[in-house]
Structures are given as C-alpha cells and as structure tokens.
Design an enzyme around this catalytic site. Structure first.
Site, PDB file in Angstrom:
ATOM      1  N   LEU A   1       0.811  -1.084   0.063  1.00 43.68           N
ATOM      2  CA  LEU A   1       0.213  -0.075   0.132  1.00 43.68           C
ATOM      3  C   LEU A   1       0.717   1.228   0.033  1.00 43.68           C
ATOM      4  O   LEU A   1       0.422   2.250  -0.203  1.00 43.68           O
ATOM      5  CB  LEU A   1      -0.815  -0.176   1.248  1.00 43.68           C
ATOM      6  CG  LEU A   1      -1.834  -1.118   1.356  1.00 43.68           C
ATOM      7  CD1 LEU A   1      -2.514  -1.091   2.906  1.00 43.68           C
ATOM      8  CD2 LEU A   1      -2.979  -1.206   0.293  1.00 43.68           C
TER       9      LEU A   1
ATOM     10  N   TYR B   1       2.581  11.059 -11.328  1.00 46.89           N
ATOM     11  CA  TYR B   1       1.847  10.242 -10.629  1.00 46.89           C
ATOM     12  C   TYR B   1       1.553   8.930 -11.303  1.00 46.89           C
ATOM     13  O   TYR B   1       1.765   7.666 -11.022  1.00 46.89           O
ATOM     14  CB  TYR B   1       0.888  10.879  -9.863  1.00 46.89           C
ATOM     15  CG  TYR B   1       0.087  10.013  -8.787  1.00 46.89           C
ATOM     16  CD1 TYR B   1       0.716   9.259  -7.704  1.00 46.89           C
ATOM     17  CD2 TYR B   1      -1.295   9.566  -9.038  1.00 46.89           C
ATOM     18  CE1 TYR B   1       0.265   8.341  -7.085  1.00 46.89           C
ATOM     19  CE2 TYR B   1      -1.713   8.538  -8.146  1.00 46.89           C
ATOM     20  CZ  TYR B   1      -1.099   8.066  -6.970  1.00 46.89           C
ATOM     21  OH  TYR B   1      -1.652   7.151  -6.437  1.00 46.89           O
TER      22      TYR B   1
ATOM     23  N   LYS C   1       3.053   4.968 -10.971  1.00 47.43           N
ATOM     24  CA  LYS C   1       2.050   3.797 -10.506  1.00 47.43           C
ATOM     25  C   LYS C   1       2.028   2.817 -11.620  1.00 47.43           C
ATOM     26  O   LYS C   1       2.138   1.647 -11.377  1.00 47.43           O
ATOM     27  CB  LYS C   1       0.697   4.360 -10.351  1.00 47.43           C
ATOM     28  CG  LYS C   1       0.552   5.283  -9.110  1.00 47.43           C
ATOM     29  CD  LYS C   1       1.024   4.771  -7.687  1.00 47.43           C
ATOM     30  CE  LYS C   1       0.009   3.858  -7.187  1.00 47.43           C
ATOM     31  NZ  LYS C   1       0.580   3.258  -5.767  1.00 47.43           N
TER      32      LYS C   1
ATOM     33  N   HIS D   1     -47.912   9.990  33.123  1.00 48.60           N
ATOM     34  CA  HIS D   1     -48.144  10.029  34.407  1.00 48.60           C
ATOM     35  C   HIS D   1     -48.953   8.903  35.054  1.00 48.60           C
ATOM     36  O   HIS D   1     -49.821   8.589  34.105  1.00 48.60           O
ATOM     37  CB  HIS D   1     -48.236  11.196  35.233  1.00 48.60           C
ATOM     38  CG  HIS D   1     -47.286  12.327  34.985  1.00 48.60           C
ATOM     39  ND1 HIS D   1     -45.903  12.318  34.888  1.00 48.60           N
ATOM     40  CD2 HIS D   1     -47.611  13.677  34.257  1.00 48.60           C
ATOM     41  CE1 HIS D   1     -45.417  13.314  34.716  1.00 48.60           C
ATOM     42  NE2 HIS D   1     -46.323  14.419  34.331  1.00 48.60           N
ATOM     43  N   PRO D   2     -48.949   8.447  36.476  1.00 49.87           N
ATOM     44  CA  PRO D   2     -49.816   7.355  36.636  1.00 49.87           C
ATOM     45  C   PRO D   2     -51.480   7.897  36.653  1.00 49.87           C
ATOM     46  O   PRO D   2     -51.820   9.005  37.112  1.00 49.87           O
ATOM     47  CB  PRO D   2     -49.627   6.961  38.128  1.00 49.87           C
ATOM     48  CG  PRO D   2     -47.997   7.436  38.201  1.00 49.87           C
ATOM     49  CD  PRO D   2     -47.705   8.484  37.192  1.00 49.87           C
ATOM     50  N   GLY D   3     -52.196   7.037  35.875  1.00 46.55           N
ATOM     51  CA  GLY D   3     -53.284   7.295  35.655  1.00 46.55           C
ATOM     52  C   GLY D   3     -53.960   8.137  34.701  1.00 46.55           C
ATOM     53  O   GLY D   3     -55.042   8.262  34.278  1.00 46.55           O
ATOM     54  N   VAL D   4     -52.958   8.547  33.769  1.00 47.28           N
ATOM     55  CA  VAL D   4     -53.199   9.500  32.750  1.00 47.28           C
ATOM     56  C   VAL D   4     -53.553   8.579  31.541  1.00 47.28           C
ATOM     57  O   VAL D   4     -52.799   7.493  31.220  1.00 47.28           O
ATOM     58  CB  VAL D   4     -51.954  10.150  32.322  1.00 47.28           C
ATOM     59  CG1 VAL D   4     -51.813  10.799  31.106  1.00 47.28           C
ATOM     60  CG2 VAL D   4     -51.752  11.520  33.488  1.00 47.28           C
TER      61      VAL D   4
END
Length: 368
Positions: free
Chosen positions: A53, A103, A107, A279-282
């Site tokens: 490489l 280049y 190569k 929330h609880p009960g909602v």
C-alpha cells in the site's frame, strides 16, 4: 497467515491491519515510514503474503514519485524474489496509472515491477487499480474529497465546489479490505488483475449535497436513506469525522400535564420514531386514523390499550407490562387510547408509518 503490510500506517493500511487482527490465525507485520529499509528482508522472511500500500501522491519533490512509488516497489519485488519461496503479493495501484502524468507514470512503473515478478517467479501477484477510496480514518484536506467534505461539514467549516458536475469514481474502504482479505485467503499462481466492488459513481456537487444533508438531519430529524449503497457508506464515513463534542445532540421535548412527547427520528419514506411518557392514571390518545398506522412498545411501566371500532362499536383491550416485550399496533378505523395503569411513569416507544403532516394529520378525535 502472516501478512506484511507496506504503508501500514496509512488510511487503507490502518483499516486492513485492524480487520486482519480481528481474524483468528492472522498476524500483521507492519512496514511504514518509521521502519528502516534494511529491516524489509527480515520482515519478508517472516511473511506469507504482502499487501503493498505504500506510496506518495502529493510529495514536496516530484522526484519522490519515481523513488517511492516505482523505486520502492522494485526493491520490494526484488526482495520477494530473493526470499526463495512463494510469497503472495497484492499491489494497490490507482486508476491514475492510465494517465500520462508524473503520478500516473510512477504507478504504472510500479505495476510493471509486480508484473515482472510474476513472470520471473510465478508468484501470486494481484494488482488493483483503485479509484478514490473513502471511509473512516482517511486524512482530510489531502487527497480525498470525501474526507475533506466530511471533516469540514461536520465542523461547520466551508467547502469548495468549483466543478459540481465533475465525475467521481469511489470505493468504500470496507469493500477494499474485504476484497483484499478474500484474495489473501485464496492465492493463485501468476498475475491477475483484481477488482473491488461495488464501485460508486457520483458528482462533486451531489457528494457535497449528500454530506450536507447528513449534517442537516440533526435539525430536521429526517434521516437520509442510509441503509444501503453509496449513501450508507457515506453516512458511516461522515459520522466518523464528527468531533467528540458532537457525538451527542439534543432533541426538542413537548411536555404537558399528561407527560412528555419527543420526536426522535424521521425517515424519507418509512415514517418516524418518537417516544412519550404518561404519569400514573393518565390516558393519552382518544383518536382514530383513516390510513396511518402505529406501533407502540412499552419500555417502562404498565399500560392498558383500549380500542373501539368507529362503525360497529366492537371493543378490544390489551394490557401490557413491558415484560415480556409486546408490540401493540393501532388499526385504521379503530379509535384507541393508552392509560398508565401502574404507579410509576410510563415510557412508550412509538413508530408511525408516515411523518406527521400538520396540514393532513389523519388524526380524528374520538373517545374510546
């Protein structure tokens, strides 16, 4: 298998080295700028294969094109031949080898050295003419436009697009690594030309638009189609360039007396993800849809889902505790609600098959 990697400290070298070390029975022998040239023979003596490489593409002195790209490849091939035993060689060349510039010529000369080695010795030699390789750990502001765009856009820095219609040929580093490892596992005597697939084609302008869309999704919450192909690979690359102070980002929450609602993520064509608390009960909901569908997953708490068919009045009820996990789906034409029947906060994940459109919400109030 013991694999010598030249250029092991570079972009592809780092990715390949890590992938090989993850595989049982593989040892990486690195060779980079920090190693003495005299150590090459000893490292080759301990190797079963070489992935070459090493190279330069932007040297301060153009002479380095010849001395490094071509000259070192000749040195490497000569050392493999002197080893006196079969050592497979993979050469990472470039599509620039087709061009008549310093280049490209260097190569091509490196390829010729590898070709000559295969002819003289019958060694397994595979040459890859790679297009632009992109992925994690590629150096920005150097020779990869993908790396530069990802790095700069992730930091809100400017980019330049002088020729938006300029064509790009790209391969993802994970595909390069997978191809190299497969070739190392099945060496074939003689010379071959390798190919990395898939190869992606795009333009400079489209690349910049796509990466900018990745950045913008944190504001719009609309994620690109990142599950396959080039967009998948580009998104993976983009997020790898995020600075650590941008690993996390905030979302807008919508609290009211019932709890909180938060939109998490929207998709182009597969709906959106949200979560809400109660929330609880909602009780939340109390509406029906004509075509929109949703999936609810209780993450925490206890919930009761109630349904009523808007025409027949038929009713149905589902009680969910979150353990075991259970998905509850809303059905068009059935009004529905969800009640927190427990004593702690209820947390519910929600997927809807379409992104919410305030102009056409398809949500009609109707108590269960």
């Amino acid at each position: 298998m013991r694999v010598l990697i030249t250029g092991s400290g570079g972009f592809v070298g780092k990715n390949l080295s890590l992938a090989l070390r993850e595989r049982q029975g593989h040892e990486v022998i690195p060779f980079g700028r920090e190693h003495e040239s005299a150590s090459l023979a000893a490292r080759l003596a301990a190797s079963d294969a070489v992935v070459h490489l090493a190279g330069v593409n932007r040297p301060q002195d153009p002479v380095e094109f010849e001395t490094v790209n071509a000259g070192f490849t000749r040195t490497l091939c000569d050392a493999i031949e002197r080893a006196g035993r079969p050592i497979a060689l993979l050469v990472a060349s470039s599509i620039q080898a087709e061009r008549d510039n310093p280049y490209g010529r260097s190569k091509r000369a490196a390829e010729q050295a590898a070709e000559a080695l295969a002819t003289r010795t019958g060694c397994s030699v595979v040459i890859y003419r790679l297009p632009g390789v992109f992925g994690k750990w590629c150096r920005p502001n150097y020779n990869s436009v993908v790396a530069t765009f990802c790095h700069n856009i992730a930091r809100d820095l400017p980019i330049r697009v002088d020729e938006p219609d300029a064509q790009l040929r790209l391969v993802h580093v994970d595909d390069v690594v997978a191809e190299f490892i497969a070739t190392l596992a099945a060496p074939v005597a003689g010379l071959r030309r390798g190919l990395v697939a898939p190869e992606y084609r795009t333009t400079l302008g489209e690349l910049s638009r796509q990466i900018q869309a990745f950045r913008d999704c944190r504001e719009t919450l609309v994620i690109e189609r990142v599950g396959a192909g080039l967009v998948r690979a580009l998104y993976s690359t983009y997020v790898s360039y995020l600075p650590v102070d941008r690993f996390a980002y905030g979302l807008e929450s919508h609290p009211d007396p019932r709890g909180t609602f938060v939109e998490m993520l929207k998709t182009v064509d597969s709906g959106q993800f949200s979560y809400f608390t109660a929330h609880p009960g909602v009780t939340r909901g109390g509406h029906y849809h004509h075509s929109k569908t949703e999936k609810f997953l209780v993450i925490k708490g206890t919930a009761r889902f109630r349904f009523r068919h808007v025409l027949t009045g038929e009713r149905h009820e589902v009680n969910v505790t979150g353990d075991p996990p259970m998905m509850v789906e809303t059905i068009p034409g059935w009004t529905h609600d969800i009640t927190n029947t427990g004593t702690e906060e209820l947390v519910v994940m929600l997927w809807a098959n379409e992104v919410f459109d305030r102009e056409r919400p398809d949500t009609i109030a109707s108590p269960v």
